[in-house]
Design an enzyme around this catalytic site. Structure first.
Site, mmCIF file in Angstrom:
data_model
loop_
_atom_site.group_PDB
_atom_site.id
_atom_site.type_symbol
_atom_site.label_atom_id
_atom_site.label_comp_id
_atom_site.label_asym_id
_atom_site.label_seq_id
_atom_site.Cartn_x
_atom_site.Cartn_y
_atom_site.Cartn_z
ATOM 1 C CG ASP A 82 -76.508 3.180 -40.723
ATOM 2 O OD1 ASP A 82 -76.913 2.226 -41.620
ATOM 3 O OD2 ASP A 82 -75.739 4.057 -40.686
ATOM 4 C CB CYS A 108 -75.416 -0.005 -37.366
ATOM 5 S SG CYS A 108 -75.384 -0.162 -35.556
ATOM 6 C CB CYS A 136 -78.569 -1.574 -36.029
ATOM 7 S SG CYS A 136 -77.968 0.347 -35.600
ATOM 8 N NE ARG A 182 -73.207 2.311 -39.126
ATOM 9 C CZ ARG A 182 -72.156 1.433 -39.116
ATOM 10 N NH1 ARG A 182 -71.322 1.693 -38.155
ATOM 11 N NH2 ARG A 182 -71.871 0.760 -40.004
#
Length: 244
Positions: free
Chosen positions: A128, A131, A134, A158
């Site tokens: 994502d 995120c 991430c 998410r």
């Protein structure tokens, strides 16, 4: 009637009886699971390694166990002691199913960062763009590539479909240069892309079906799911070991 004919007839009757019992058990179990409204289709019902217990495989790889009459259903790990050591049969079955599902995602529907030189293994990352962890993992993709690991990205907004992450991921997947768009989006830059048919919602649903509930979620080649961020050396070690 010859003895061999008697034995053959008895064996055939036994097989027929077993098949009928299995079919009856499957019907009873499927009927029970329908009332539970699991939200995931049942892919198969078959005898488990433990006598008297049936193994139920759900779409995406989840495994349940049920009694032959369908009156008892349980979720948990089934272990078998082999050479004095416990082997998690449930996890083994689930990994095989997840690997089959995730490794079948077409490359054209992913954002792929190829390994440098020889490809020794690959990982599939549910990501994502909103995120932070991430972003942290993405910064280490070049290191993973140098270690011979191909990184395959799939979308997992998410906060759900319709969220900011969903909109950003759709923009990435609708870009002519997905890698460049993903790099820019993670770097905090805005990208524009016309709306298009894209696999974001399908990949989100696939992630949910295999148990992903946050990002990043890393799926190794053998189907092992690693929830959350892990440093590149650790991810590479697991990937090259086949998840063992």
């Amino acid at each position: 009637m010859r003895v061999t004919q008697i034995i053959a007839t008895a064996a055939l009757a036994l097989v027929s009886t077993f098949a009928a019992a299995t079919e009856t058990a499957e019907q009873a179990i499927r009927k029970t699971l329908q009332t539970l409204e699991l939200g995931l289709p049942v892919e198969s019902v078959a005898s488990s390694p433990l006598n008297g217990l049936y193994e139920v495989k759900l779409q995406g790889g989840r495994v349940l166990y049920a009694s032959p009459d369908g009156q008892f259903v349980m979720q948990g790990y089934l272990y078998q002691i082999q050479d004095g050591k416990p082997v998690n049969l449930t996890e083994k079955t689930e990994r095989q199913a997840i690997a089959k599902t995730v490794n079948a995602i077409p490359a054209a529907e992913m954002v792929v960062y190829p390994a440098k030189g020889e490809t020794k293994s690959h990982i599939t990352v549910f990501t994502d763009t909103t995120c932070p962890y991430c972003h942290k993992l993405h910064a280490e993709v070049p290191e993973l590539n140098r270690r011979g690991i191909e990184v395959r990205y799939v979308a997992f907004p998410r906060q759900g479909l319709g969220s900011a992450g969903d909109e950003q991921l759709q923009a990435v997947w609708c870009s002519s240069d997905r890698k460049g768009a993903l790099d820019k989006m993670i770097d905090g830059k805005e990208i524009k892309a016309a709306k298009c048919a894209n696999p974001v919602s399908k990949q989100f649903q696939l992630g949910q079906s295999i148990g992903v509930n946050g990002t990043p979620a890393i799926v190794l080649e053998d189907g092992q799911v690693i929830p959350g961020y892990q440093p590149a050396p650790q991810v590479a070690k697991l990937a090259l070991a086949g998840g063992k």
